[in-house]
Design a protein around this motif. Structure first.
Motif, mmCIF file in Angstrom:
data_model
loop_
_atom_site.group_PDB
_atom_site.id
_atom_site.type_symbol
_atom_site.label_atom_id
_atom_site.label_comp_id
_atom_site.label_asym_id
_atom_site.label_seq_id
_atom_site.Cartn_x
_atom_site.Cartn_y
_atom_site.Cartn_z
ATOM 1 N N LYS A 1 0.841 -1.206 0.000
ATOM 2 C CA LYS A 1 0.000 0.000 0.000
ATOM 3 C C LYS A 1 0.878 1.259 0.000
ATOM 4 N N ILE A 2 1.940 1.237 0.803
ATOM 5 C CA ILE A 2 2.810 2.413 0.890
ATOM 6 C C ILE A 2 3.576 2.599 -0.421
ATOM 7 N N TYR B 127 1.330 4.032 -3.012
ATOM 8 C CA TYR B 127 1.091 5.464 -2.776
ATOM 9 C C TYR B 127 2.250 6.291 -3.344
ATOM 10 N N PHE B 128 3.492 5.829 -3.142
ATOM 11 C CA PHE B 128 4.642 6.567 -3.679
ATOM 12 C C PHE B 128 4.715 6.475 -5.196
ATOM 13 N N TYR B 129 4.372 5.310 -5.735
ATOM 14 C CA TYR B 129 4.361 5.159 -7.195
ATOM 15 C C TYR B 129 3.386 6.144 -7.836
ATOM 16 N N LYS B 130 2.221 6.324 -7.212
ATOM 17 C CA LYS B 130 1.240 7.198 -7.872
ATOM 18 C C LYS B 130 1.474 8.671 -7.534
ATOM 19 N N GLY C 81 -0.657 12.811 3.482
ATOM 20 C CA GLY C 81 -1.359 12.102 2.407
ATOM 21 C C GLY C 81 -1.291 10.591 2.598
ATOM 22 N N LEU C 82 -0.121 10.112 3.030
ATOM 23 C CA LEU C 82 0.034 8.677 3.277
ATOM 24 C C LEU C 82 -0.860 8.215 4.435
ATOM 25 N N ALA C 83 -0.868 9.004 5.517
ATOM 26 C CA ALA C 83 -1.698 8.639 6.682
ATOM 27 C C ALA C 83 -3.174 8.582 6.286
ATOM 28 N N LYS C 84 -3.599 9.521 5.446
ATOM 29 C CA LYS C 84 -5.006 9.532 5.018
ATOM 30 C C LYS C 84 -5.303 8.374 4.080
ATOM 31 N N GLU C 85 -4.335 8.043 3.226
ATOM 32 C CA GLU C 85 -4.492 6.905 2.325
ATOM 33 C C GLU C 85 -4.681 5.610 3.133
#
Ligand code: FA5
Ligand code: MG
Length: 419
Positions: free
Chosen positions: A56-57, A60-63, A215-219
């Protein structure tokens, strides 16, 4: 015959981890139990909750970070050996020689020069030196620590580094700079930026770092997640922060991060970039996300646990259902500490021994009483050991056998006198 025996290494003088053999010395404190966990790679095991969190992390970085052609710019390293040098784990990150995190009581040393990494940050300098600007590192990390539902001597971290040139930081601008030699210390919100950085470079990096992480925490936890930034310090970043999220009515520390100390970059040959970095723990996130109550469960090979994560979809909502809680058994142990000043007694030695003998049926070990004899100065400790099996009810006699083994081992190996 004579030749073969003398050619064999003396088992007592070496430690073997994953086909590599190291010379033991007075720093060696890694246990067989810990060595047996090296190479399990839970963070890359298909359909494992820790692997889902890693994916998941990474996604998130890829996108979130793509180049002009729409391709991800972060590369991922999740298969680097956890056996590192003292230089990698500490020196390359400017961790002072006398820093408490280097102590034998906190790390699993293989010998004077090698240890099982205590954080995935251990690899950042070598990856920067190899020419990378944007990368993630995921892996198993090893720390000697207390024993309870949220602490296990092996856990998993994910680190990130992002370096930016002047042109990347200030596009379409010819005036603004990253570096300013004349600039004096400048305190913003109680934290000093590094003298070599301009205020605008530091602030812009802080903004990208913080918005990426929020943004990561919300994702991970949802758009309405409550969060807060807490000032902190690391030897390798300045300024430094921790991100906490509000979960199940308490603040949970998710990660540490900051602006990289510039000399880490110059030591690797990078002179034209500024960087931000962070490191987070995968277990904590997985425990929240899937409501997993005990960190030992990640190591379970029981189908009652693993089947609940049997999906190809890393984003599937899964709530872990406890395979009914089996009862605890509690047993205390009291002993006089050895009075040998040259090798002082450390509670973490006791915790390791308990874990080595009891394995994963040890749920928690608490120091419940400490006493110093007023006349002879002798000290005693009383620990409460909580035993609980994750998958069945333990009988009293099973627990007693293990408790007796622990008593014998502490007497022999730690030189204590059981009361
Ligand atoms: C570090 O390990 C730093 N290397 C992080 C870092 C990297 C800071 C890069 C700045 C730049 P710390 O010891 O606080 O810091 O651990 C980082 C995260 O790992 C914590 O926020 C937490 O999520 C997780 N963590 C730490 N200790 C444990 C533990 N015993 N069990 C589970 N998770 C842990
Ligand atoms: Mg911390």
């Amino acid at each position: 015959k004579w030749l073969t025996t003398s050619a064999k290494p003396n088992i007592q003088e070496t430690v073997t981890i994953k086909d590599n053999t190291y010379k033991r010395d007075d720093y060696t404190n890694v246990t067989d139990k810990i060595i047996s966990l090296v190479g399990r790679n839970l963070h890359t095991t298909p359909k494992h909750p820790l692997s889902f969190v890693r994916q998941k992390i990474v996604n998130y970085f890829y996108k979130s970070f793509v180049n002009a052609r729409g391709n991800p710019i972060f590369s991922v390293y999740d298969n680097i050996s956890p056996i590192v040098t003292v230089e990698q784990n500490f020196d390359s990150l400017l961790i002072p020689k006398n820093h408490p995190s280097r102590q034998k009581s906190d790390c699993y040393y293989i010998n004077h020069d090698n240890l099982l990494r205590a954080h995935t940050t251990a690899h950042q300098a070598e990856l920067i030196r190899s020419g990378l600007d944007n990368f993630l590192i995921a892996g198993d990390v090893y720390r000697r620590d207390e024993i309870d539902r949220t602490h296990y001597p092996v856990f998993h971290q994910l680190d990130a580094v992002r370096l930016k040139t002047r042109d990347q930081l200030f596009p379409n601008d010819d005036v603004l700079k990253i570096f300013d030699n004349k600039n004096k210390t400048c305190i913003i919100n109680g934290q000093a930026k590094q003298d070599c950085h301009t205020l605008e470079a530091c602030k812009l990096m802080e903004h990208e770092l913080k918005s990426t992480l929020v943004g990561l925490a919300k994702e991970l936890f949802g758009e309405n997640t409550k969060y807060r930034w807490v000032d902190t310090t690391f030897p390798f970043t300045q300024p430094s922060w921790e991100l906490e999220v509000f979960h199940n009515n308490e603040w949970l520390e998710l990660l540490g991060c900051g602006i990289m100390i510039q000399s880490i970059l110059t030591n690797t040959g990078v002179t034209d970039r500024i960087g931000w970095a962070f490191g987070l723990g995968l277990e904590r996130i997985a425990m929240c996300l899937y409501q997993i109550p005990d960190i030992r469960l990640f190591w379970s090979i029981d189908s009652g646990f693993l089947n609940q994560f049997n999906t190809e979809d890393v984003n599937k909502k899964i709530i872990y259902k406890s395979v009914s809680q089996y009862p605890q058994c509690t047993n205390d142990i009291s002993f006089w500490l050895p009075q040998n000043k040259s090798s002082p007694y450390a509670s973490n030695d006791f915790y390791d021994l308990v874990r080595s003998i009891g394995g994963d049926i040890i749920e928690q070990v608490m120091l419940v009483d400490q006493f110093k004899h007023p006349k002879n100065g002798k000290e005693s400790h009383c620990y409460r050991i909580i035993y609980r099996h994750m998958e069945k009810t333990l009988t009293n006699s099973e627990v007693n056998v293990i408790h007796k083994q622990i008593e014998t081992a502490v007497r022999k190996q730690l030189g204590v006198t059981v009361r």
